[in-house]
Design a protein around this motif. Structure first.
Motif, short mmCIF file in Angstrom:
data_model
loop_
_atom_site.label_atom_id
_atom_site.label_comp_id
_atom_site.label_asym_id
_atom_site.label_seq_id
_atom_site.Cartn_x
_atom_site.Cartn_y
_atom_site.Cartn_z
N ILE A 27 -74.66 28.52 -68.72
CA ILE A 27 -74.49 27.06 -68.65
C ILE A 27 -75.00 26.46 -69.95
N LEU A 28 -74.11 25.88 -70.72
CA LEU A 28 -74.48 25.26 -71.99
C LEU A 28 -74.52 23.75 -71.77
N ARG A 29 -75.69 23.16 -71.94
CA ARG A 29 -75.82 21.72 -71.69
C ARG A 29 -75.78 20.93 -72.99
N ALA A 30 -75.48 19.65 -72.84
CA ALA A 30 -75.36 18.74 -73.99
C ALA A 30 -74.45 19.35 -75.06
N SER A 31 -73.37 20.00 -74.61
CA SER A 31 -72.43 20.65 -75.53
C SER A 31 -71.00 20.32 -75.11
N VAL A 32 -70.10 20.37 -76.07
CA VAL A 32 -68.68 20.18 -75.77
C VAL A 32 -67.88 21.30 -76.42
N VAL A 33 -66.65 21.49 -75.92
CA VAL A 33 -65.72 22.42 -76.56
C VAL A 33 -65.20 21.72 -77.81
N ASP A 34 -65.43 22.33 -78.97
CA ASP A 34 -64.98 21.72 -80.21
C ASP A 34 -63.53 22.07 -80.51
N ALA A 35 -63.12 23.26 -80.13
CA ALA A 35 -61.76 23.69 -80.44
C ALA A 35 -61.34 24.82 -79.51
N VAL A 36 -60.03 24.89 -79.28
CA VAL A 36 -59.44 26.01 -78.56
C VAL A 36 -58.30 26.54 -79.42
N ALA A 37 -58.22 27.85 -79.56
CA ALA A 37 -57.14 28.44 -80.36
C ALA A 37 -56.58 29.64 -79.61
N ARG A 38 -55.35 30.00 -79.95
CA ARG A 38 -54.77 31.22 -79.39
C ARG A 38 -55.49 32.41 -79.99
N GLU A 39 -55.73 33.43 -79.16
CA GLU A 39 -56.39 34.64 -79.65
C GLU A 39 -55.79 35.81 -78.87
N GLY A 40 -54.93 36.56 -79.54
CA GLY A 40 -54.22 37.64 -78.85
C GLY A 40 -53.39 37.06 -77.71
N ASP A 41 -53.54 37.64 -76.52
CA ASP A 41 -52.82 37.13 -75.35
C ASP A 41 -53.54 35.95 -74.72
N GLY A 42 -54.76 35.71 -75.14
CA GLY A 42 -55.57 34.68 -74.48
C GLY A 42 -55.92 33.53 -75.39
N LEU A 43 -57.09 32.98 -75.15
CA LEU A 43 -57.56 31.83 -75.91
C LEU A 43 -58.98 32.10 -76.39
N SER A 44 -59.37 31.32 -77.39
CA SER A 44 -60.75 31.37 -77.84
C SER A 44 -61.25 29.93 -77.91
N ALA A 45 -62.37 29.67 -77.24
CA ALA A 45 -62.94 28.32 -77.24
C ALA A 45 -64.19 28.32 -78.12
N THR A 46 -64.29 27.33 -78.99
CA THR A 46 -65.46 27.23 -79.85
C THR A 46 -66.43 26.18 -79.31
N VAL A 47 -67.67 26.63 -79.07
CA VAL A 47 -68.72 25.75 -78.58
C VAL A 47 -69.93 25.95 -79.47
N GLN A 48 -70.38 24.89 -80.10
CA GLN A 48 -71.54 24.97 -81.01
C GLN A 48 -71.40 26.12 -82.00
N GLY A 49 -70.19 26.24 -82.57
CA GLY A 49 -69.96 27.23 -83.60
C GLY A 49 -69.75 28.65 -83.08
N ARG A 50 -69.88 28.83 -81.76
CA ARG A 50 -69.72 30.18 -81.20
C ARG A 50 -68.35 30.30 -80.54
N ALA A 51 -67.65 31.39 -80.79
CA ALA A 51 -66.33 31.58 -80.18
C ALA A 51 -66.49 32.28 -78.84
#
Lengths: 84, 444
Positions: free
Chosen positions: B209-233
């Protein structure tokens, strides 16, 4: 992306989305059947975004009628297209 | 066909209004676009979802009353004249038209979206949508899901995914833990206990559970997705993200009723008096359309509205107001600061339908646009198929931030028919070209 369905299902049905044959179950929406099949988007559209008839992302065409995939239950043999 | 009363929406407010109107001897019509009554909160998809007991009770009471119920009917226009309202809808058999002397709008709510990089990708959806998938369609949004945004739906969705056998790879709550300390939550100990049990289930499943955080970006990654939160994919196959509910005001806007902006009630909502009356004669509103107060308050509002239409005594409004406290507090927990808007990068899409990035909208504001209607006219923002329902809130907020004005100053987009895109052949019906009145050609 398999096995996203939870729990019991009604009778199986099958329909076509563009040229793909999609297996589904009674009570599912066109969007749900596509989602479960792994088709989550197409040129200019998405099977689900708001899921309540607001965003229009799931617009598809059935017998040249424009419908929302999230509000349209599947019917056996229906032909659904991603374009008019 | 002329009814004493038309009710838009068969959710908790609309169904209660219909049952009350029936007891008072009114001939009423209920229009709803879904296949079963219950609204989004009790949405059912027979034969898949077994249905929730409250929803089943609602459906049974609506079916047992005298109201004429039109499900799978999409309203696309309402006009008002001296005799009342003319409602135009499209149903499974095509065009449907009815008249009613009074109208109760119980259209409910829609979800608030905040744009981020990649929110237009397949696999990204709202939290309310994820709830519908899980509860009504018995379908997981994904096997490895990022659940993000703010408000109680975060925890409901995360719990629903675990319960259905999926994994929540991260729960990203925009709020700090302190945002949840609200005395009004104690007004519904039963729901508070349910929330705590969800949280306990997330802990047991070791959901990060990451608090006081938002998803900054979502990108395609292979067959799935990659969500970036606080610089972490974070690798995932679906991202469910939403920021609370907003009143669904398209019909009340169209009819010219007065609306007011109050962030605590979900933003723009139609103004009603103590008897749920709007300032347009014959027009009433009940449930979340008059300000987000939740499913417990909605039936009280629906009943009061129906009694007001009939001219019957309203009685005490204390129950309605008491039942609102929890719903208002819950939606308050979904309210996030301006940073979620001001941090949107220039090239991030804000209006998905018209593919307009923030930079285009910002240029229009720099050129002098100060209202949402100005930006709409200058850029086509909000003029695509969704009619601005996905982007209007975020764009209006951006205008307010950039011009240092209030949301009241920025205004709401003018309501216009059709309320949703409609095919001309669906509303034209059968006609003979020969029967069309054709004016004589103008003399040369």
């Amino acid at each position: 992306m398999s096995d996203l369905r939870i729990g019991e299902r009604g009778n199986p049905v099958a329909f076509y989305f563009d040229d793909a044959r999609i297996e589904a179950f009674e009570g599912e929406t066109v969007s749900s059947a596509l989602w479960a099949h792994g088709i989550r988007g197409w040129e200019g559209g998405r099977a689900y975004f708001c899921a309540m008839g607001v965003c229009q992302q799931c617009t598809v065409w059935i017998d040249s009628a424009r419908v929302e995939g999230c509000r349209t239950p599947v019917r056996n043999g229906m032909r659904v297209r991603s374009r008019p | 066909m002329t009814f004493d009363l038309a009710i838009l929406g068969a959710g908790p407010a609309g169904a209660a209004a219909a049952v009350e109107a029936s007891l008072l001897g009114m001939r009423s019509l209920v229009i709803d676009e879904q296949v079963a009554a219950g609204g989004q909160v009790y949405r059912a998809s027979p034969p898949i979802s077994s249905g929730d007991p409250d929803g089943d009770r609602l459906r049974a009471s609506l079916a047992g009353c005298s109201a004429s119920v039109r499900l799978v009917h999409r309203l696309w226009n309402v006009e008002r004249d001296d005799d009342g309202f003319r409602l135009l809808a499209i149903g499974p058999e095509g065009a449907f038209e009815a008249r009613a002397r009074s109208l109760i709008v119980a259209a409910g709510a829609q979800e608030r979206f905040v744009p981020f990089r990649g929110w237009e990708l397949p696999g990204v959806m709202g939290l309310a949508s994820a709830t519908i998938l899980i509860k009504a369609q018995r379908l997981l949004p994904g096997r490895n899901v990022v659940v993000a945004g703010a408000g109680p739906l975060l925890y409901a969705v995360a719990h629903g995914i675990l319960d259905g056998g999926g994994r929540v790879v991260a729960l990203v709550d925009a709020q700090p833990r302190s945002a949840w300390w609200m005395p009004d939550l104690l007004s519904r100990p039963d729901l508070l206990v349910r929330g705590m049990s969800w949280l306990a289930a997330l802990r047991r499943a070791k959901v990060p559970i990451l608090r006081a955080s938002v998803v900054d970006a979502v990108a395609r990654e292979g067959d799935g997705l990659s969500a970036t939160v606080q610089g972490r994919a974070i690798a995932c196959d679906a991202v469910c993200c939403g920021f609370g509910l907003m009143p669904a005001t398209d019909v009340t806007r169209l009819l010219g009723a007065t609306h007011s902006f109050d962030a605590a009630l979900g933003g723009w909502h139609v103004v009603v008096d103590d008897q749920q009356r709007c300032d347009v004669p014959g027009l009433y509103a009940a449930g979340d359309v008059a300000g987000i107060r939740g499913a417990a308050s909605a039936p009280h509002q629906g009943r009061i509205a129906a009694r007001a239409v009939a001219g019957a005594a309203i009685g005490s409004t204390r129950e309605r107001d008491g039942a609102s406290r929890f719903g208002v507090a819950m939606n308050r927990a979904a309210q996030v600061g301006d940073y979620v808007i001001s941090s949107i990068a220039p090239d991030v899409t804000m209006c998905v339908c018209e593919r307009l990035p923030r930079s285009v909208i910002e240029a229009a504001i720099d050129d002098g646009c100060v209202t949402i209607n100005d930006v709409k006219g200058a850029t086509r923002c909000g003029m695509g198929p969704c009619g601005g329902r996905m982007c209007e809130d975020a764009v209006a907020r951006l205008i307010a931030i950039k011009t240092s004005c209030t949301r009241r100053d920025v205004g709401m987009a003018t309501g216009r028919p059709p309320l949703r895109p409609v095919a001309l052949d669906a509303i034209a019906g059968d006609f003979d070209y020969e029967a069309l009145p054709m004016p004589a050609p103008a003399p040369l």
